[in-house]
Enzyme design. Structure first.
Site, PDB file in Angstrom:
ATOM      1  N   SER A   1       3.792  -3.534 -10.497  1.00 45.79           N
ATOM      2  CA  SER A   1       4.808  -2.741  -9.800  1.00 45.79           C
ATOM      3  C   SER A   1       6.009  -3.597  -9.439  1.00 45.79           C
ATOM      4  CB  SER A   1       4.229  -2.127  -8.522  1.00 45.79           C
ATOM      5  OG  SER A   1       5.242  -1.421  -7.823  1.00 45.79           O
TER       6      SER A   1
ATOM      7  N   LYS B   1      -3.274   0.734  -8.501  1.00 44.53           N
ATOM      8  CA  LYS B   1      -1.877   1.000  -8.883  1.00 44.53           C
ATOM      9  C   LYS B   1      -1.569   2.492  -8.790  1.00 44.53           C
ATOM     10  CE  LYS B   1       2.195   0.038 -10.719  1.00 44.53           C
ATOM     11  NZ  LYS B   1       2.758   1.273 -11.265  1.00 44.53           N
TER      12      LYS B   1
ATOM     13  N   HIS C   1      -1.042   3.242  -5.211  1.00 44.60           N
ATOM     14  CA  HIS C   1       0.288   2.708  -4.891  1.00 44.60           C
ATOM     15  C   HIS C   1       1.373   3.710  -5.288  1.00 44.60           C
ATOM     16  CE1 HIS C   1       4.014   0.821  -6.335  1.00 44.60           C
ATOM     17  NE2 HIS C   1       3.841  -0.122  -5.415  1.00 44.60           N
ATOM     18  N   ASN C   2       1.282   4.227  -6.510  1.00 47.84           N
ATOM     19  CA  ASN C   2       2.305   5.148  -6.987  1.00 47.84           C
ATOM     20  C   ASN C   2       2.264   6.472  -6.239  1.00 47.84           C
ATOM     21  OD1 ASN C   2       2.751   3.095  -8.807  1.00 47.84           O
ATOM     22  ND2 ASN C   2       2.909   4.436 -10.566  1.00 47.84           N
TER      23      ASN C   2
ATOM     24  N   GLU D   1       3.983   5.877  -3.117  1.00 54.57           N
ATOM     25  CA  GLU D   1       5.415   5.799  -3.464  1.00 54.57           C
ATOM     26  C   GLU D   1       6.022   7.209  -3.529  1.00 54.57           C
ATOM     27  OE1 GLU D   1       7.564   4.942  -7.641  1.00 54.57           O
ATOM     28  OE2 GLU D   1       6.348   3.265  -6.901  1.00 54.57           O
TER      29      GLU D   1
END
Length: 488
Positions: free
Chosen positions: A130, A184, A187-188, A191
């Protein structure tokens, strides 16, 4: 070539190119391959021109250029292209060679690939990266998972190229199987939530208060110096100060249709499958979906009536300033809930799959390089260091206090938005979740009564041990037959 390359990299789109340059900056020699040979040639003769960058035009040449046991990084589009590259590579590799998938792959694909390659004597590391173009070039946050021995082999490279916070590299081995790409994905998803919350705050300031770009930029500048200090607040400040050559705010020229590549949607789907109420991220995904109905929304705007979207505070300077302060607290509180929900999902899936993901470590490696980097991640790291078994982030003393202190402002903002007809789906979902989570008793007892009434689905009783199920013959003719389809 006299000296074998340290790493091979496949896929020279922007992320791949920048990652190569980052590796070279840290002393590694990289052999590079792209399916379109002209792209390879252009790179090695242009921005990648270096004695430490070796261009090749076939996978056979790439494999031959590497020091055994080989390390290959795949940076191609997620999905079938990754499988195609792996299948082409496998016949060329020797036992113990390592393939790293550095793309935005679905973690279920990573689980499958890691198991398949292990059976063939090869090693695989599913690695979330990222930070976008700049992160890949100068230091991203890196989330590897899979074969632990593969991690140790790749560790010197990944620690060198990762972002650093106080000298600490923003990379760590996260666990078995697809855990790296799973983290990940979370995380996204977070986000998505962060971006939607900021967009809602922007609309309240722009349409609700009528603030012009210079004032808007000033608000985000101030927010970035406080508890909201983060990369996304910082770039929002910059966006609000960017004008074209004709003096137009570039933001005003951008069509209000938000795209997505799928990772937020994957998070929402995973939450549903795991039975975890990740409501804020899901609302953020749905908000992007609603934005895509641009033509319908334009037609609806002429037919469907509602308030003017002007907040009561807009006409009074002191009230306006007070609302901006309230909004800062509402955004902060909602952000806490967004992370709490993301970590709930991470904790649940890691337990279900027996993955050894350390939640505090994920926050630590997100402090630099990645899109959601912020001051607040240090507080999350500290919360999990103090209590590695923390049931929910909102229960950590630091965050419990922060939510309590922001509560009144948060409610004023959501109430004002609703009254003015300004949609705040993520912010209101965050508040509803907070209120639901802190409620010892919810109206789900009525839902269970309804389910038992029409479908004999049974229910548990407050005066009996958990796990015992009962049925009421609500209409007097159902008898004692039940469906026993109760799901906790």
């Amino acid at each position: 070539m006299a000296t074998p390359a340290d790493v091979g990299l496949i896929g020279l789109a922007v992320m791949g190119q920048n990652l190569v340059l980052n590796m070279v900056d840290h002393g590694f020699t990289v052999a590079v391959y792209n399916r379109t040979g002209s792209v390879t040639d252009e790179f090695v003769e242009g921005r990648g021109k270096s004695e430490h960058v070796v261009g090749v035009h076939t996978l056979e040449e790439l494999v031959a250029a590497l020091e055994p046991p080989r390390r290959l990084v795949v940076m191609v589009q997620a999905g079938r292209p990754v499988d195609a590259v792996i299948e082409a590579l496998v016949p060329l590799l020797d036992e113990d060679d390592l393939i790293v998938d550095g793309g935005n792959s679905n973690y279920e694909d990573t689980v499958r690939r890691e198991a398949s390659l292990r059976e063939r004597g090869l090693r695989f590391l599913g690695t979330g990266i990222s930070g976008g173009e700049e992160g890949a070039r100068y230091g991203p946050s890196i989330m590897p998972g899979g074969d632990e021995r593969a991690w140790e082999r790749m560790r010197p490279v990944l620690e060198a190229v990762a972002a650093k916070v106080d000298g600490d590299p923003c990379v760590a081995y996260l666990g078995e199987g697809g855990s790296g790409h799973f983290v990940k994905m979370i995380h996204n998803g977070i986000e998505y939530g962060d971006m939607q919350l900021i967009a809602e705050a922007y609309q309240l300031l722009r349409e609700g208060l009528g603030l012009e770009p210079p004032a808007l930029q000033g608000v985000f500048e101030r927010w970035n110096e406080g508890v909201l200090d983060s990369y996304l607040i910082e770039i929002t400040r910059d966006i609000l100060g960017t004008f074209d050559q004709d003096g137009n705010l570039v933001l005003d020229l951008i069509l209000d249709r938000a795209g997505q590549k799928g990772t937020g949607r994957w998070t929402a789907i995973d939450a549903l499958e795991a039975g975890q109420p990740v409501t804020l991220i899901t609302e953020a995904v749905f908000a992007r979906g609603l934005s895509m109905l641009k033509d319908e929304r334009e037609r609806a705007s002429a037919l469907l009536r509602g308030p003017s979207k002007q907040l009561d505070a807009a006409s009074d300077g002191a009230l306006r300033d007070a609302f901006v302060d309230d909004l800062e607290q509402a955004l902060y509180a909602s952000k806490i809930v967004s992370y709490a929900q993301g970590y709930m999902l991470m904790r649940a899936v890691a337990r279900e799959r027996a993955w050894s993901i350390d939640l505090g470590t994920t926050a630590r490696i997100w402090r630099g390089g990645c899109i959601i980097r912020s001051r607040f991640l240090g507080d999350i790291t500290a919360a999990y260091q103090a209590d590695p078994e923390l049931e929910n982030l909102m229960l950590a003393p630091f965050f419990a206090r922060a939510l309590a202190e922001a509560g009144a402002a948060w409610r004023r903002v959501v109430a004002s938005a609703m009254t003015a007809g300004i949609p705040v789906p993520a912010m209101s979902a965050a508040l509803a979740f907070y209120d639901g989570y802190r409620s010892a008793r919810l109206p789900a007892n009525l839902l269970q009564a309804q389910r038992d009434y029409f479908g004999a689905h049974t229910y548990e009783r407050v005066d009996k041990p958990r796990g015992e199920f009962f049925h009421t013959d609500w209409i007097g003719s159902g008898g004692g037959v039940t469906s026993r389809s109760y799901q906790g």
